[in-house]
Write a protein that holds these residues in place. Structure first.
Motif, PDB file in Angstrom:
ATOM      1  N   GLY A 136       0.825  -1.200   0.000  1.00 16.91           N
ATOM      2  CA  GLY A 136       0.000   0.000   0.000  1.00 16.91           C
ATOM      3  C   GLY A 136       0.859   1.250   0.000  1.00 16.91           C
ATOM      4  O   GLY A 136       1.974   1.254   0.506  1.00 16.91           O
ATOM      5  N   ARG A 137       0.309   2.315  -0.565  1.00 12.71           N
ATOM      6  CA  ARG A 137       1.065   3.568  -0.608  1.00 12.71           C
ATOM      7  C   ARG A 137       0.175   4.744  -0.238  1.00 12.71           C
ATOM      8  O   ARG A 137      -1.041   4.674  -0.337  1.00 12.71           O
ATOM      9  CB  ARG A 137       1.713   3.780  -1.971  1.00 12.71           C
ATOM     10  N   ILE A 138       0.822   5.812   0.197  1.00 17.65           N
ATOM     11  CA  ILE A 138       0.127   7.018   0.618  1.00 17.65           C
ATOM     12  C   ILE A 138       1.015   8.209   0.301  1.00 17.65           C
ATOM     13  O   ILE A 138       2.244   8.091   0.249  1.00 17.65           O
ATOM     14  CB  ILE A 138      -0.214   6.960   2.128  1.00 17.65           C
ATOM     15  N   ALA A 139       0.408   9.365   0.083  1.00 17.98           N
ATOM     16  CA  ALA A 139       1.178  10.577  -0.200  1.00 17.98           C
ATOM     17  C   ALA A 139       2.051  10.942   0.994  1.00 17.98           C
ATOM     18  O   ALA A 139       1.621  10.851   2.150  1.00 17.98           O
ATOM     19  CB  ALA A 139       0.236  11.728  -0.529  1.00 17.98           C
ATOM     20  N   LEU A 140       3.282  11.347   0.726  1.00 19.83           N
ATOM     21  CA  LEU A 140       4.156  11.820   1.800  1.00 19.83           C
ATOM     22  C   LEU A 140       3.482  12.984   2.529  1.00 19.83           C
ATOM     23  O   LEU A 140       3.035  13.951   1.905  1.00 19.83           O
ATOM     24  CB  LEU A 140       5.508  12.271   1.242  1.00 19.83           C
ATOM     25  N   GLY A 141       3.411  12.865   3.850  1.00 21.64           N
ATOM     26  CA  GLY A 141       2.760  13.880   4.658  1.00 21.64           C
ATOM     27  C   GLY A 141       1.488  13.398   5.310  1.00 21.64           C
ATOM     28  O   GLY A 141       1.013  14.006   6.268  1.00 21.64           O
ATOM     29  N   VAL A 142       0.909  12.302   4.812  1.00 16.92           N
ATOM     30  CA  VAL A 142      -0.337  11.768   5.355  1.00 16.92           C
ATOM     31  C   VAL A 142      -0.020  10.534   6.191  1.00 16.92           C
ATOM     32  O   VAL A 142       0.504   9.545   5.681  1.00 16.92           O
ATOM     33  CB  VAL A 142      -1.325  11.412   4.237  1.00 16.92           C
ATOM     34  N   GLY A 143      -0.375  10.557   7.464  1.00 14.32           N
ATOM     35  CA  GLY A 143      -0.039   9.444   8.348  1.00 14.32           C
ATOM     36  C   GLY A 143       1.337   9.645   8.946  1.00 14.32           C
ATOM     37  O   GLY A 143       2.202  10.315   8.383  1.00 14.32           O
ATOM     38  N   GLN A 144       1.558   9.035  10.096  1.00 10.43           N
ATOM     39  CA  GLN A 144       2.793   9.292  10.842  1.00 10.43           C
ATOM     40  C   GLN A 144       4.050   8.882  10.091  1.00 10.43           C
ATOM     41  O   GLN A 144       5.045   9.606  10.074  1.00 10.43           O
ATOM     42  CB  GLN A 144       2.725   8.581  12.205  1.00 10.43           C
ATOM     43  N   GLY A 145       4.042   7.678   9.473  1.00  9.45           N
ATOM     44  CA  GLY A 145       5.236   7.223   8.782  1.00  9.45           C
ATOM     45  C   GLY A 145       5.600   8.108   7.608  1.00  9.45           C
ATOM     46  O   GLY A 145       6.762   8.498   7.432  1.00  9.45           O
ATOM     47  N   ALA A 146       4.601   8.449   6.775  1.00  9.51           N
ATOM     48  CA  ALA A 146       4.856   9.297   5.610  1.00  9.51           C
ATOM     49  C   ALA A 146       5.243  10.711   6.028  1.00  9.51           C
ATOM     50  O   ALA A 146       6.030  11.379   5.346  1.00  9.51           O
ATOM     51  CB  ALA A 146       3.621   9.334   4.714  1.00  9.51           C
TER      52      ALA A 146
END
Length: 289
Positions: A136-146
C-alpha cells in the motif's frame, strides 16, 4: 619524499586515492590536492590516477583537469548490491518491536512523492492504517510514517514534495498548507511524528525516520495501534524503542540498495509465508500508514 601516511602496498595506495576522490566528488580534485590528502608524491598519485582512468573507474574533466570517480565505479558498486535489502535488514527490528510493544509495526520507504509499505509485523489489536497491507502507498505527509519521512528530507526536496502533494493531502479534509508545515516543524523538533489526527477514528500512531548516511530520510518505522494504547505515559517508551531500532538500521543501509530507489519493485513475488505478515484491516479502512 617520504610517504608515511599510508601503507606502501599498491592496493592500499589505490584505495587511498579512491577515498580521497570520494571526499571531493562534487567539485573534483587536482593531482596536487589529492597527493597532499593521501600523503603520496605528485608522481605516484598521478600514476595511480592514470591507472584508474584507464580502467574507467576515474574520469578527468578536460577543461579543469580535475579528477572524479567515474560512472563505471558507481555501476560496479551498484552491481555488488547488498547482501540484504531494506526489507531483509529491517525484518528482525519489526519482530522485536512487535514483540516488545504488542502493537502492529510498519516499515515504510519513500517512493517519489509517496511512501510505500514494505513490510509489517502484526500485533494482536485489529487496526486500520493509511497504507494497509504490504504494498500500500500514501502521499508523503499523510499518516505518521509518511510524515516522518517528509519532515526529514533535505529542504529543497521537502519543498518540492509539499508543492506537489498539497492538493493530494487536502483531499483528507483536515489538511491545508499551514497545518502541514506546522506538523512538519513539530516532527522535526520532536524527532518523531506521533499524534492522533482523527483521520482514522480510534486509531493512533507514532513513527521515526530511518536516515541514510547523509542524514536524509529514506524510510520510517511506525507503530499503529488503538488510541488508548498510545497515551502520554506510554508514548516516550514507544518512541525510544523505535528510535533505537532506526538508529541501528541506518548505518547498515547500502546506498545502492534498489529497494531505496524502487521500493515497490522489491515487493515482487512477496506473499504470505515469505516473511511478510498478513494484514488485518478493519472493514472500511482506507488503504495506505
Amino acid at each position: 619524499m617520504d610517504e608515511p601516511q599510508i601503507s606502501t602496498g599498491g592496493v592500499a595506495r589505490v584505495f587511498a586515492v579512491i577515498r580521497a576522490l570520494g571526499a571531493v566528488q562534487a567539485e573534483g580534485g587536482r593531482v596536487t590536492q589529492l597527493a597532499r590528502s593521501v600523503g603520496l608524491t605528485h608522481a605516484t598519485t598521478h600514476r595511480l590516477l592514470a591507472q584508474l582512468l584507464a580502467e574507467g573507474l576515474v574520469e578527468q574533466d578536460e577543461r579543469s583537469k580535475r579528477y572524479r570517480l567515474g560512472l563505471d565505479f558507481f555501476a560496479l558498486a551498484a552491481q555488488a548490491g547488498n547482501p540484504g535489502d531494506l526489507r531483509t535488514l529491517a525484518r528482525p527490528a519489526l519482530l522485536r518491536l512487535c514483540g516488545s510493544l504488542g502493537d502492529t509495526i510498519f516499515l515504510l520507504a519513500r517512493s517519489g512523492f509517496d511512501a510505500v509499505c514494505l513490510d509489517r509485523a502484526e500485533g494482536p489489536f485489529p487496526i486500520r492504517s493509511f497504507t494497509g497491507d504490504v504494498g500500500g502507498r500514501i502521499a508523503l505527509g499523510v499518516g505518521q510514517g509518511a510524515l516522518a519521512i517528509l519532515a526529514f528530507l533535505p529542504e529543497a526536496e521537502r519543498e518540492e514534495v509539499i508543492r506537489f502533494n498539497l492538493a493530494r493531502v487536502r483531499e483528507y479534509g483536515v489538511y491545508d498548507e499551514v497545518y502541514l508545515r506546522t506538523e512538519i516543524e513539530r516532527t522535526r523538533g520532536l524527532g518523531y511524528a506521533g499524534r492522533n489526527t482523527g483521520l482514522l477514528e480510534g486509531m493512533a500512531g507514532v513513527a521515526v525516520p530511518v536516515l541514510d548516511r547523509e542524514g536524509r530520510a529514506v524510510a520510517a518505522l511506525s507503530v499503529g495501534t488503538i488510541s488508548d494504547r498510545l497515551n502520554a505515559e506510554r508514548l516516550p517508551t514507544v518512541v525510544e524503542l523505535l528510535q533505537r531500532e532506526a538508529q541501528a538500521l541506518s548505518p547498515r543501509l547500502h546506498p545502492f540498495d534498489a529497494s531505496l530507489r524502487r521500493p515497490a519493485q522489491s515487493l515482487a513475488g512477496a506473499g504470505p509465508g515469505e516473511g511478510v505478515a498478513a494484514g488485518r484491516i478493519v472493514p472500511g479502512a482506507q488503504a495506505g500508514r
